[in-house]
Structures are given as structure tokens and as C-alpha cells.
Design an enzyme around this catalytic site. Sequence first.
Site, PDB file in Angstrom:
ATOM      1  CE  LYS A 163      -3.836   2.103   2.445  1.00 40.12           C
ATOM      2  NZ  LYS A 163      -4.755   1.996   3.574  1.00 40.12           N
ATOM      3  CE  LYS A 200      -6.216   1.537  -0.701  1.00 37.07           C
ATOM      4  NZ  LYS A 200      -6.758   1.533   0.612  1.00 37.07           N
TER       5      LYS A 200
HETATM    6  C1  PBG Z   1      -7.342   2.872   5.214  1.00 35.76           C
HETATM    7  C2  PBG Z   1      -7.781   2.919   3.802  1.00 35.76           C
HETATM    8  C3  PBG Z   1      -7.657   3.981   2.901  1.00 35.76           C
HETATM    9  C4  PBG Z   1      -8.225   3.538   1.709  1.00 35.76           C
HETATM   10  C5  PBG Z   1      -8.683   2.241   1.910  1.00 35.76           C
HETATM   11  N1  PBG Z   1      -8.368   1.863   3.209  1.00 35.76           N
HETATM   12  C6  PBG Z   1      -7.158   5.355   3.110  1.00 35.76           C
HETATM   13  C7  PBG Z   1      -5.729   5.623   3.255  1.00 35.76           C
HETATM   14  O1  PBG Z   1      -4.918   4.723   3.446  1.00 35.76           O
HETATM   15  O2  PBG Z   1      -5.364   6.794   3.246  1.00 35.76           O
HETATM   16  C8  PBG Z   1      -8.310   4.328   0.456  1.00 35.76           C
HETATM   17  C9  PBG Z   1      -9.271   3.800  -0.573  1.00 35.76           C
HETATM   18  C10 PBG Z   1      -9.516   4.729  -1.683  1.00 35.76           C
HETATM   19  O3  PBG Z   1      -8.833   5.759  -1.838  1.00 35.76           O
HETATM   20  O4  PBG Z   1     -10.427   4.426  -2.477  1.00 35.76           O
HETATM   21  N2  PBG Z   1      -8.377   2.404   6.053  1.00 35.76           N
END
Ligand code: PBG
Length: 327
Positions: A197, A249
Site C-alpha cells: 500500500k 493498492k
Molecule cells: C485505510 C484505507 C484507505 C483507503 C482504503 N483503506 C485510506 C488511506 O490509506 O489513506 C483508500 C481507498 C480509496 O482511496 O479508495 N483504512
Amino acid sequence: MTYPDVRPRRLRRTPAMRRLVEETKVAPSELILPMFVKEGLAEPRPIGTMPGVVQHSRDSLRKAVVEAAQAGIGGIMLFGVPASKDPAGSGGIDPNGILNVAIRDVVSEVGDATVVMSDLCLDEFTSHGHCGLLAPDGTVDNDATLAAYAEMAVAQAAAGAGVVGPSGMMDGQVGVVRRALDAAGYADVAILAYAVKYASVFYGPFREAVESSLVGDRRTYQQDPPNLREALREVALDVAEGADIVMVKPALPYLDVVSAVRQAVDIPVAAYQISGEYAMVEAAAANGWLNRDAAILETLTSIRRAGAQVILTYWAVEAARLLRARY
Ligand code: PBG
């Protein structure tokens, strides 16, 4: 011309011929719809930064999940938005917190007809907006956060989640969650690990969806965009700790990472087409600058081609309909 006269265009002549030799197909059953539910809402509320996506009320969530299951998509990923937040994010752990309540609602509605997943992270629930608990010096405390994730995982499993998705990028989170689930009698609950991520600007629109109160950024726990080998290291750790599915992601700006992860593991690889990817296409389409439906299908096909066999996308239900019309 070379001889024999080689002409790849023969296989592109008609739509039927192109469909015949298509190398990559996306199936509705591989798509997961991320959904937001907000505590105390009477009606669904539009999210300005993500046109077409809403924060659901408990009632509208139930109906939308039934519709999603009927559309034949693979599953849903639930995010909860509490009415109030605190430094410990206690609303995420509370069995009566909005996310756990919504998991119960949804499971009682669709049972095992579709896969019910829940986001396992504290950022929607903390007043400071970080994905974990803060140490006195203001840094995110890895190991204290792990203990909270363990409790949260058990609460989500008890509510009926079939898959939990630890997304906070704390070291050791998959192992801790796996042990906690097993110890509590939830060995059948699977882990979709947000293994890779990146600290991406493209999460921007999501901040409104969960009413994030974050000041600053997540760069001390999410990955640095220039790094690929580091992603493979994260994946190896998550697999060793018991991840059932690993996710990359964002998706579209990181297709090289999706491809490398696909080659590195034997378990399913997922990718999350995130809020900013969605918002870019929606904004351009709203201006008449590109064809929306075609952009949806092309981006999903590209993510699939790179090696993700499961795709989280805000277009899941709509894409399922587009795909059925196509094949
Ligand atoms: C954290 C989380 C995020 C997203 C999914 N899970 C936010 C982040 O890490 O800042 C982002 C998903 C998206 O942008 O569609 N719980």
C-alpha cells in the site's frame, strides 16, 4: 512486406474476431465493491469527491448489498464512518460500532451469497485520522496498534465477516490478526492483506468518504512510491504470516507492481482501483473528455492483464452489467 505476408491485422478485422482472440477477460465474480456506511444517517448521502458513490444509511446499505449480490459481483468491502471519533478509535472495536453493526446487517441479508469483507483499520475511527494508535511523541505506535487490530479482527469475525482486510500497514499485522482469529475460533475467516500500500496522493477523494480528520500524511507506514523491491518484501512477509490473498493498492499507477507480485506468489493477487482513479475518470467523463463506460472497462482489463484476479472497484456493479452486455 515480409514473406510469408504476416498481417496481425487479420485478427482485428471484426468485433467477433477480436472477441475470439481476446487474451484477458474480466468476470463480474472477480469484482469487489467497496461500500461506506455512516452511523446515524437516515438517507444515503452523496460523496462530493466521488460522484455516484454514497455514504449509506444502514437501510440503504442492506438494499445496495442485495442489489450487488444479484449483479453477481464477487463481494463487498465495508468501511464504517462513526458519528464520533476518539484517539483510540474505539468505535472500530466496539461490537456495537457502526462497522460491526453493518457487517451483521449485511450478513443477515445476503448470507454467503456474496463474500462480505471488512476494512480492518483504525483511521476511520480515530480523531487524529491515523491508521494506528499514537505514542506520546505523536508517532504511530506499531505494537500498540497491533493489539487493537487483533481485537478489531475478532469483533469483525464475530459480526460475521468472511474476510478481513488489514489495511493499516503496521509491521506484523497479518500474523497478529491470524493468531487472534484462530485463538477466538475463527480459523475459517480469511485475510485479504493490503500487503502493498503506497502513500498515494490518489487516496484524496476517499478522505471525504470517511470524513478523515488526518493532518499530515501516512508516509511513516505506507510505502514510498518509487520502491518496487520493498513491495516484494512486504508481500513475502504477509504470505509468511498467513495472508490468504495479497493486495496491491493503488492499481493503475502501480501495474508493474501488480505484475511483479503476481509472479512472486501462488495465492490470489488483488488490486484496489482507488478513489482517485475513480474520480479522475468520472471528472473527465463529466466534462465530455472521455467515454466513461469504455474507460471503466479499459482500466479494469488493464489491471486484470497485469495479474490481479480480484479487483476492488467503485464501479463493480456497473462494470458487471457492462461486462454481461459484452460477452
Ligand atoms: C485505510 C484505507 C484507505 C483507503 C482504503 N483503506 C485510506 C488511506 O490509506 O489513506 C483508500 C481507498 C480509496 O482511496 O479508495 N483504512
